[in-house]
Motif scaffolding. Structure first.
Motif, PDB file in Angstrom:
ATOM      1  N   SER A 133       6.988   3.014  17.086  1.00 36.42           N
ATOM      2  CA  SER A 133       7.668   3.759  18.155  1.00 36.42           C
ATOM      3  C   SER A 133       6.813   4.890  18.714  1.00 36.42           C
ATOM      4  CB  SER A 133       9.009   4.303  17.664  1.00 36.42           C
ATOM      5  OG  SER A 133       8.811   5.277  16.668  1.00 36.42           O
ATOM      6  N   THR A 134       5.896   5.428  17.924  1.00 43.66           N
ATOM      7  CA  THR A 134       5.012   6.488  18.425  1.00 43.66           C
ATOM      8  C   THR A 134       3.716   5.936  19.021  1.00 43.66           C
ATOM      9  OG1 THR A 134       4.004   6.784  16.241  1.00 43.66           O
ATOM     10  CG2 THR A 134       5.892   8.204  16.802  1.00 43.66           C
ATOM     11  N   GLY A 135       3.546   4.610  18.989  1.00 43.86           N
ATOM     12  CA  GLY A 135       2.369   4.000  19.598  1.00 43.86           C
ATOM     13  C   GLY A 135       1.132   3.991  18.726  1.00 43.86           C
ATOM     14  N   LYS A 136       1.267   4.342  17.458  1.00 44.14           N
ATOM     15  CA  LYS A 136       0.116   4.352  16.552  1.00 44.14           C
ATOM     16  C   LYS A 136      -0.139   2.990  15.925  1.00 44.14           C
ATOM     17  CE  LYS A 136       0.531   9.207  15.609  1.00 44.14           C
ATOM     18  NZ  LYS A 136       0.821  10.255  14.653  1.00 44.14           N
ATOM     19  N   LEU A 137       0.815   2.084  16.108  1.00 45.66           N
ATOM     20  CA  LEU A 137       0.716   0.733  15.592  1.00 45.66           C
ATOM     21  C   LEU A 137       1.422  -0.185  16.577  1.00 45.66           C
ATOM     22  CD1 LEU A 137      -0.394  -0.521  12.945  1.00 45.66           C
ATOM     23  CD2 LEU A 137       1.906  -0.367  12.019  1.00 45.66           C
ATOM     24  N   GLN A 163       0.822  -1.211   0.000  1.00 48.26           N
ATOM     25  CA  GLN A 163       0.000   0.000   0.000  1.00 48.26           C
ATOM     26  C   GLN A 163       0.858   1.264   0.000  1.00 48.26           C
ATOM     27  OE1 GLN A 163      -2.657  -0.510   3.313  1.00 48.26           O
ATOM     28  NE2 GLN A 163      -3.868  -2.052   2.254  1.00 48.26           N
ATOM     29  N   GLY A 164       2.177   1.092  -0.102  1.00 52.52           N
ATOM     30  CA  GLY A 164       3.064   2.230  -0.260  1.00 52.52           C
ATOM     31  C   GLY A 164       3.785   2.706   0.992  1.00 52.52           C
ATOM     32  N   LEU A 165       3.648   2.023   2.107  1.00 47.59           N
ATOM     33  CA  LEU A 165       4.355   2.417   3.329  1.00 47.59           C
ATOM     34  C   LEU A 165       5.664   1.648   3.439  1.00 47.59           C
ATOM     35  CD1 LEU A 165       1.501   2.584   5.982  1.00 47.59           C
ATOM     36  CD2 LEU A 165       2.728   4.484   4.973  1.00 47.59           C
ATOM     37  N   SER A 166       6.731   2.357   3.726  1.00 46.21           N
ATOM     38  CA  SER A 166       8.034   1.703   3.864  1.00 46.21           C
ATOM     39  C   SER A 166       8.183   1.108   5.260  1.00 46.21           C
ATOM     40  CB  SER A 166       9.151   2.718   3.624  1.00 46.21           C
ATOM     41  OG  SER A 166       9.163   3.670   4.682  1.00 46.21           O
ATOM     42  N   THR A 167       9.189   0.282   5.436  1.00 50.66           N
ATOM     43  CA  THR A 167       9.453  -0.301   6.750  1.00 50.66           C
ATOM     44  C   THR A 167       9.877   0.768   7.750  1.00 50.66           C
ATOM     45  OG1 THR A 167      11.700  -0.843   6.040  1.00 50.66           O
ATOM     46  CG2 THR A 167      10.047  -2.582   5.871  1.00 50.66           C
ATOM     47  N   ALA A 168      10.510   1.842   7.263  1.00 49.76           N
ATOM     48  CA  ALA A 168      10.883   2.947   8.154  1.00 49.76           C
ATOM     49  C   ALA A 168       9.638   3.623   8.730  1.00 49.76           C
ATOM     50  CB  ALA A 168      11.738   3.965   7.405  1.00 49.76           C
ATOM     51  N   VAL A 169       8.625   3.795   7.886  1.00 46.04           N
ATOM     52  CA  VAL A 169       7.368   4.381   8.356  1.00 46.04           C
ATOM     53  C   VAL A 169       6.696   3.438   9.346  1.00 46.04           C
ATOM     54  CG1 VAL A 169       5.064   5.142   7.646  1.00 46.04           C
ATOM     55  CG2 VAL A 169       7.056   5.768   6.283  1.00 46.04           C
ATOM     56  N   LEU A 170       6.718   2.143   9.064  1.00 46.92           N
ATOM     57  CA  LEU A 170       6.155   1.157   9.991  1.00 46.92           C
ATOM     58  C   LEU A 170       6.837   1.254  11.350  1.00 46.92           C
ATOM     59  CD1 LEU A 170       5.588  -2.246   8.160  1.00 46.92           C
ATOM     60  CD2 LEU A 170       3.987  -1.030   9.591  1.00 46.92           C
ATOM     61  N   SER A 171       8.157   1.307  11.357  1.00 45.71           N
ATOM     62  CA  SER A 171       8.918   1.415  12.607  1.00 45.71           C
ATOM     63  C   SER A 171       8.554   2.687  13.354  1.00 45.71           C
ATOM     64  CB  SER A 171      10.412   1.393  12.329  1.00 45.71           C
ATOM     65  OG  SER A 171      10.781   0.163  11.771  1.00 45.71           O
TER      66      SER A 171
END
Length: 109
Positions: free
Chosen positions: A27-31, A15-23
């Motif tokens: 780390s911010t608690g949104k996932l 869906q276009g999200l990189s692993t850096a965005v996932l991390s």
């Protein structure tokens, strides 16, 4: 998967999200990372089939069987404390610590 809040990292990447965005989201608690490559939105109510959804994502060729299948379909009175899963004979099970009842696997996959 409608109604399931779990996602694999691969699905998110498609869906276009990189692993850096996932991390960063973790780390911010949104996932919330619940297993290697498996994520869930935090604060969701636990469903009675959460472990089933997690295993289905980690072992996509697995088939729920035996007491677990009966429980999912509301058949019988037993409530197994384990999830029974059948996987094709030559499929790699992944690294989820599966236990096997057959003699060929020597108990642990």
């Amino acid at each position: 998967m409608p109604g399931i809040d779990h996602r694999r990292a691969r699905e998110v990447a498609e869906q276009g999200l990189s692993t850096a965005v996932l991390s960063r989201l973790v780390s911010t608690g949104k996932l919330e990372r619940i297993a290697s490559g498996v994520y869930i939105l935090p604060g969701r109510a636990l469903s009675k089939h959460r472990s089933l959804a997690e295993v289905a994502l980690r072992v996509p060729r697995g088939v729920v069987c035996l007491l677990s299948a009966l429980r999912v379909h509301g058949i019988g009175t037993q409530a197994p404390f384990e999830l029974w899963l059948a996987i094709p004979h030559h499929s790699p099970p992944g690294s989820i610590g599966l236990l096997c009842a057959c003699s060929a696997c020597r108990g642990r996959l």
